[in-house]
Write an enzyme that holds these catalytic residues in place. Sequence first.
Site, PDB file in Angstrom:
ATOM      1  N   ALA A  13       0.730  -1.156  -0.006  1.00 53.82           N
ATOM      2  CA  ALA A  13       0.062  -0.062  -0.019  1.00 53.82           C
ATOM      3  C   ALA A  13       0.906   1.357  -0.116  1.00 53.82           C
ATOM      4  O   ALA A  13       0.235   2.245  -0.440  1.00 53.82           O
ATOM      5  CB  ALA A  13      -0.915   0.239   1.263  1.00 53.82           C
ATOM      6  N   GLY A  14       2.104   1.089   0.435  1.00 56.35           N
ATOM      7  CA  GLY A  14       2.910   2.254   0.347  1.00 56.35           C
ATOM      8  C   GLY A  14       2.988   3.102  -0.722  1.00 56.35           C
ATOM      9  O   GLY A  14       3.070   2.600  -1.953  1.00 56.35           O
ATOM     10  N   ARG A  18      10.781   7.527  -1.215  1.00 60.92           N
ATOM     11  CA  ARG A  18      12.183   7.525  -1.638  1.00 60.92           C
ATOM     12  C   ARG A  18      12.681   7.376  -2.845  1.00 60.92           C
ATOM     13  O   ARG A  18      13.640   7.504  -3.609  1.00 60.92           O
ATOM     14  CB  ARG A  18      12.947   6.436  -0.739  1.00 60.92           C
ATOM     15  CG  ARG A  18      13.070   6.784   0.908  1.00 60.92           C
ATOM     16  CD  ARG A  18      13.337   5.521   1.939  1.00 60.92           C
ATOM     17  NE  ARG A  18      12.399   4.887   2.062  1.00 60.92           N
ATOM     18  CZ  ARG A  18      12.479   3.715   2.787  1.00 60.92           C
ATOM     19  NH1 ARG A  18      13.381   3.389   3.661  1.00 60.92           N
ATOM     20  NH2 ARG A  18      11.265   3.083   2.957  1.00 60.92           N
ATOM     21  N   LYS A  25       5.282   2.538  -5.902  1.00 58.89           N
ATOM     22  CA  LYS A  25       6.691   1.735  -5.755  1.00 58.89           C
ATOM     23  C   LYS A  25       6.496   0.197  -6.287  1.00 58.89           C
ATOM     24  O   LYS A  25       7.063  -0.454  -7.191  1.00 58.89           O
ATOM     25  CB  LYS A  25       7.129   1.436  -4.462  1.00 58.89           C
ATOM     26  CG  LYS A  25       8.114   0.647  -4.027  1.00 58.89           C
ATOM     27  CD  LYS A  25       9.172   0.822  -3.066  1.00 58.89           C
ATOM     28  CE  LYS A  25       8.622   0.634  -1.636  1.00 58.89           C
ATOM     29  NZ  LYS A  25       9.624   0.896  -0.466  1.00 58.89           N
ATOM     30  N   GLN A  77      -5.943  -0.393   2.229  1.00 64.63           N
ATOM     31  CA  GLN A  77      -5.427   0.420   3.387  1.00 64.63           C
ATOM     32  C   GLN A  77      -5.617   1.950   2.936  1.00 64.63           C
ATOM     33  O   GLN A  77      -4.698   2.482   2.362  1.00 64.63           O
ATOM     34  CB  GLN A  77      -4.025   0.204   3.778  1.00 64.63           C
ATOM     35  CG  GLN A  77      -3.471   0.774   4.839  1.00 64.63           C
ATOM     36  CD  GLN A  77      -1.958   0.634   4.964  1.00 64.63           C
ATOM     37  OE1 GLN A  77      -1.219  -0.033   4.338  1.00 64.63           O
ATOM     38  NE2 GLN A  77      -1.306   0.720   6.329  1.00 64.63           N
ATOM     39  N   GLY A 148      15.509  -2.629   9.618  1.00 62.41           N
ATOM     40  CA  GLY A 148      15.529  -3.043  10.877  1.00 62.41           C
ATOM     41  C   GLY A 148      16.215  -4.037  11.457  1.00 62.41           C
ATOM     42  O   GLY A 148      16.661  -4.979  10.616  1.00 62.41           O
ATOM     43  N   TYR A 398      -1.255   2.926 -47.840  1.00 61.15           N
ATOM     44  CA  TYR A 398      -1.956   3.957 -47.056  1.00 61.15           C
ATOM     45  C   TYR A 398      -2.499   4.971 -48.080  1.00 61.15           C
ATOM     46  O   TYR A 398      -1.361   5.473 -48.719  1.00 61.15           O
ATOM     47  CB  TYR A 398      -1.008   4.486 -46.049  1.00 61.15           C
ATOM     48  CG  TYR A 398      -1.903   5.472 -45.122  1.00 61.15           C
ATOM     49  CD1 TYR A 398      -3.088   4.949 -44.506  1.00 61.15           C
ATOM     50  CD2 TYR A 398      -1.049   6.623 -44.680  1.00 61.15           C
ATOM     51  CE1 TYR A 398      -3.775   6.081 -43.556  1.00 61.15           C
ATOM     52  CE2 TYR A 398      -1.891   7.386 -43.775  1.00 61.15           C
ATOM     53  CZ  TYR A 398      -3.019   7.307 -43.256  1.00 61.15           C
ATOM     54  OH  TYR A 398      -3.842   7.824 -42.451  1.00 61.15           O
ATOM     55  N   ARG A 451       6.471   1.914 -66.017  1.00 63.51           N
ATOM     56  CA  ARG A 451       7.554   2.947 -66.074  1.00 63.51           C
ATOM     57  C   ARG A 451       7.528   3.641 -67.519  1.00 63.51           C
ATOM     58  O   ARG A 451       7.105   3.071 -68.460  1.00 63.51           O
ATOM     59  CB  ARG A 451       8.665   2.300 -65.579  1.00 63.51           C
ATOM     60  CG  ARG A 451       9.176   1.703 -66.781  1.00 63.51           C
ATOM     61  CD  ARG A 451      10.591   0.764 -66.136  1.00 63.51           C
ATOM     62  NE  ARG A 451      11.190   0.044 -67.298  1.00 63.51           N
ATOM     63  CZ  ARG A 451      11.804  -1.358 -67.038  1.00 63.51           C
ATOM     64  NH1 ARG A 451      12.198  -1.694 -65.811  1.00 63.51           N
ATOM     65  NH2 ARG A 451      12.139  -2.126 -68.280  1.00 63.51           N
TER      66      ARG A 451
HETATM   67  C1  UD1 Z   1      10.369  -2.322   6.643  1.00 66.02           C
HETATM   68  C2  UD1 Z   1      10.774  -2.953   8.250  1.00 66.02           C
HETATM   69  C3  UD1 Z   1      12.062  -2.865   8.301  1.00 66.02           C
HETATM   70  C4  UD1 Z   1      12.702  -4.081   7.400  1.00 66.02           C
HETATM   71  C5  UD1 Z   1      12.405  -3.532   5.952  1.00 66.02           C
HETATM   72  C6  UD1 Z   1      12.772  -4.527   5.044  1.00 66.02           C
HETATM   73  C7  UD1 Z   1       8.798  -1.878   9.413  1.00 66.02           C
HETATM   74  C8  UD1 Z   1       8.372  -0.780  10.415  1.00 66.02           C
HETATM   75  N1  UD1 Z   1      10.224  -2.017   8.955  1.00 66.02           N
HETATM   76  O1  UD1 Z   1      11.057  -1.043   6.564  1.00 66.02           O
HETATM   77  O2  UD1 Z   1      12.408  -3.473   9.738  1.00 66.02           O
HETATM   78  O3  UD1 Z   1      14.152  -3.931   7.445  1.00 66.02           O
HETATM   79  O4  UD1 Z   1      10.859  -3.156   5.797  1.00 66.02           O
HETATM   80  O5  UD1 Z   1      12.681  -4.421   3.754  1.00 66.02           O
HETATM   81  O6  UD1 Z   1       7.792  -2.527   9.080  1.00 66.02           O
HETATM   82  N2  UD1 Z   1       3.558  -0.528   3.459  1.00 66.02           N
HETATM   83  C9  UD1 Z   1       2.051  -0.712   3.378  1.00 66.02           C
HETATM   84  N3  UD1 Z   1       1.352   0.204   4.089  1.00 66.02           N
HETATM   85  C10 UD1 Z   1       1.939   1.161   5.043  1.00 66.02           C
HETATM   86  C11 UD1 Z   1       3.527   1.108   4.821  1.00 66.02           C
HETATM   87  C12 UD1 Z   1       4.102   0.252   4.097  1.00 66.02           C
HETATM   88  O7  UD1 Z   1       1.564  -1.580   2.914  1.00 66.02           O
HETATM   89  O8  UD1 Z   1       1.200   1.927   5.772  1.00 66.02           O
HETATM   90  C13 UD1 Z   1       4.294  -1.687   2.634  1.00 66.02           C
HETATM   91  C14 UD1 Z   1       5.159  -0.874   1.421  1.00 66.02           C
HETATM   92  O9  UD1 Z   1       4.334  -0.728   0.219  1.00 66.02           O
HETATM   93  C15 UD1 Z   1       6.295  -1.816   1.415  1.00 66.02           C
HETATM   94  C16 UD1 Z   1       6.172  -2.555   2.705  1.00 66.02           C
HETATM   95  O10 UD1 Z   1       4.835  -2.158   3.424  1.00 66.02           O
HETATM   96  O11 UD1 Z   1       5.781  -2.782   0.153  1.00 66.02           O
HETATM   97  C17 UD1 Z   1       7.450  -1.946   3.671  1.00 66.02           C
HETATM   98  O12 UD1 Z   1       7.303  -0.807   3.941  1.00 66.02           O
HETATM   99  P1  UD1 Z   1       8.461   0.229   3.694  1.00 66.02           P
HETATM  100  O13 UD1 Z   1       7.961   1.624   4.058  1.00 66.02           O
HETATM  101  O14 UD1 Z   1       9.449   0.082   2.428  1.00 66.02           O
HETATM  102  O15 UD1 Z   1       9.401  -0.286   5.156  1.00 66.02           O
HETATM  103  P2  UD1 Z   1      10.904   0.037   5.335  1.00 66.02           P
HETATM  104  O16 UD1 Z   1      11.304   1.465   5.737  1.00 66.02           O
HETATM  105  O17 UD1 Z   1      11.592  -0.527   4.066  1.00 66.02           O
HETATM  106 CA    CA Z   2      11.167  -1.332   2.153  1.00 64.70          CA
END
Ligand code: UD1
Ligand code: CA
Length: 470
Positions: A13-14, A18, A25, A77, A148, A398, A451
């Site tokens: 959903a993100g 970045r 993404k 979401q 993480g 054409y 021709r």
């Molecule tokens: C996340 C983990 C981190 C891990 C990393 C691995 C958390 C808090 N952190 O960080 O520990 O090392 O992934 O790649 O989970 N997404 C949603 N809804 C939201 C937010 C995110 O669906 O509200 C989805 C994004 O589209 C993505 C995935 O969740 O596909 C991870 O989100 P992202 O923001 O990339 O997390 P990271 O900062 O990479």
């Molecule tokens: Ca990520």
Amino acid sequence: MDTTGFGVAIMAAGKGTRLKSKRPKVLHEIGGRALLLHVIAAAKAVVPAAQIYCIIGHESDRVQSAVEHTGVQFVLQAEQRGTGHALQMVKAWFALSGVQPPQHLLVLSGDVPLIKPETIAAICDFHLRERAAMTILTAVPANPTGYGRVLRLAEDSPEVTAIVEQKSLQPHQYNAREINSGIYCFETEALFSKLDNLSTNNAHAEYYLTDVAAMLVADGKRVVATPADSVDEVLGANTIAEMMHLDAAMRLDTAKRLMASGVTIFRPETCVIDAEVTVGPDTVIEPYVQLLGATRIGSDSRIRSYSVIQRSTLGDGVTVRNGCILDDATVADNAILGPYAHLRPESRIGESAHIGNFVETKKVTIGKGSKANHLNYLGDAVIGAGVNIGAGAITCNYDGVHKHQTTIQDNVFVGSDSTLVAPITIETGSYIAAGSCITEDVPEGALALGRSRQATKPGWVAARKAIQKK
Ligand code: UD1
Ligand code: CA
């Protein structure tokens, strides 16, 4: 392995802030296919599509229509308030739909696309054997920055005490190198029991799914970690540069798969080969070739440098000389193309046919053994077998408003630089004199000339020079 009790949630959903891109993404492509489609394909290798819950939010319509054909379920979401919030939406979806949640929930990240079905199966297996409430797939990359970190009870223990996000690391945790891949297995009931207790009291003001680890441990539940076989498989794609790193890794994998099945690829690192491409054994691919989309190439063929072949099917023993461009073309066995041939959509090239230098084809069928070797345009045409199209001859398909059909039957000889004004039929075995403009049908076995006659004036050059001297 038995995955009957498993469902899969994919977090997609993100926005991908970045990436600094308008495109969501999970719809960015590596290996010629959207990130999310790679993840769904891996999930589908383990559970049926109906048990895959894809969490979408940012540009949800666009994401949904791009992956709908896979048959997965969608969970909305609407506001993206973190990975923990994403799973809260899954919990709510089950409550609302009345569907019984699966006993175990595998959670995948839409931006961790190189994950393999074997690894997914292995983490599910480990999870069951360990009787864990939560199992985390980890890795130890050369540079863990941004991920993480997974903190274990002891170095050699599978048990985890917490996952700490990069921004929350305490000084004494800076050297923690084991990263959280963003891929987990949960006992669904244990996960759902903690989601409502998550808070946004952290650096990103988001609900972190990762916080569930320490919460379960505090309840005396078992949280374990298992490392992936390869680090590359769990790398995330948060920036375009990271994405291109994964793209290169995936393409190299595809090249290795093809080489393992008997294909020779010179300098594979220079080739761009999409994940779904198939190539038969003993085919040779030279440096700087691109094979894109659902391209299929038979065996014993040769694709020479700088050719770009997209969505096309080539038979056995085909030669594609340097610099050809093919899009949605079908090429039968032993045909020879190029150099520098351009086969546009719906070009159907017959067995042993030759399409040569600087020839452009479009919506054309060309029969067995026919040749168009130099500088032709052949569009909206059906050309039989054994036809010879001379240098520079073209179809005029054409009229400025409509496209018209040209039919050239078997064994016709079209002289150089002829223009065939469609609609027109050139019947079997006829001859078109070089330089003709043909506007009327030509019957079987006839010679057609279209021709003006040549006028020759002997001594003209000397006569002109004499005049110019005066
Ligand atoms: C996340 C983990 C981190 C891990 C990393 C691995 C958390 C808090 N952190 O960080 O520990 O090392 O992934 O790649 O989970 N997404 C949603 N809804 C939201 C937010 C995110 O669906 O509200 C989805 C994004 O589209 C993505 C995935 O969740 O596909 C991870 O989100 P992202 O923001 O990339 O997390 P990271 O900062 O990479
Ligand atoms: Ca990520």
